[in-house]
Design an enzyme around this catalytic site. Structure first.
Site, short mmCIF file in Angstrom:
data_model
loop_
_atom_site.label_atom_id
_atom_site.label_comp_id
_atom_site.label_asym_id
_atom_site.label_seq_id
_atom_site.Cartn_x
_atom_site.Cartn_y
_atom_site.Cartn_z
N SER A 98 13.05 21.98 -51.53
CA SER A 98 12.74 21.17 -50.35
C SER A 98 14.02 20.86 -49.57
O SER A 98 14.72 21.77 -49.14
CB SER A 98 12.00 19.91 -50.81
OG SER A 98 11.50 19.18 -49.74
N HIS A 123 9.58 24.67 -48.36
CA HIS A 123 8.22 24.31 -47.93
C HIS A 123 8.31 23.44 -46.69
O HIS A 123 9.39 23.06 -46.26
CB HIS A 123 7.42 23.64 -49.05
CG HIS A 123 7.92 22.29 -49.48
ND1 HIS A 123 7.33 21.56 -50.47
CD2 HIS A 123 8.96 21.53 -49.05
CE1 HIS A 123 7.97 20.42 -50.64
NE2 HIS A 123 8.96 20.38 -49.79
#
Length: 195
Positions: A98, A123
């Protein structure tokens, strides 16, 4: 219980005990080894600024083993890396997920690394909204703008098209160190020296 190891150095003036992070900082090494929140970001930013003030020519080494965290806290670190004069080398050990992967890609071009068994996960930003419909709409618009900004920067840092970034970050996308290199998130996989 979080134990921080202590290192004892002997000099001609006697012995001195350092916590391990302070000792690493002497060698221009910063460790990001937790979830990214405002406190962690303030600590990393402070260390980056301190090392720049100490020597604006020498590289800084940012080791990353992080599941990610707050987008705004991550942007504080990202902007500081881009703002300061010294190159920041980023090295993924374990996992950069992330916002951790975003910061891995933020390192100086040609100086972004991962160890052979490290993993990288990209993501889209996560968000939750509650309240009245107008508040939910405001939150949704904000997260869409944030996603656009993250995708644009990742596109610039990796050389991938924005369309590919959008597609690849639609869901959790796990990459090996070698795949992260092919994608452009890092420049090299660090191979251990033979003993």
């Amino acid at each position: 219980m979080n134990l921080i190891p202590t290192v004892i150095e002997t000099t001609n003036r006697g012995e001195r005990a350092y916590d391990i992070y302070s000792r690493l900082l002497k060698d221009r090494i910063i460790m990001l080894g937790s979830q990214i929140d405002d406190n962690v970001a303030n600590s990393i930013v402070s260390q980056l600024l301190f090392l720049q003030a100490q020597d604006s020519e020498k590289d800084i080494y940012l080791y990353i083993n992080s599941p990610g965290g707050s987008v705004t806290a991550g942007f504080a670190i990202y902007d500081t890396i881009q703002h300061i004069k010294p190159d920041v080398q980023t090295i993924c050990i374990g996992m950069a997920a992330s916002m951790g992967s975003f910061l891995l890609a933020a390192g100086a071009k040609g100086k972004r690394f991962a160890l052979p068994n490290a993993e990288v996960m990209i993501h889209q930003p996560l968000g939750g909204a509650q309240g009245q419909a107008t508040e939910i709409e405001i939150a949704a618009n904000h997260i869409l703008k944030t996603r656009e900004k993250l995708n644009r920067i990742l596109s610039e840092r990796t050389g991938q098209s924005i369309e590919k970034i959008q597609k690849d970050t639609d869901r959790d996308n796990f990459l090996t160190a070698e795949e992260a290199k092919e994608y452009g998130l890092i420049d090299e996989v660090m191979v251990p020296e033979t003993k």
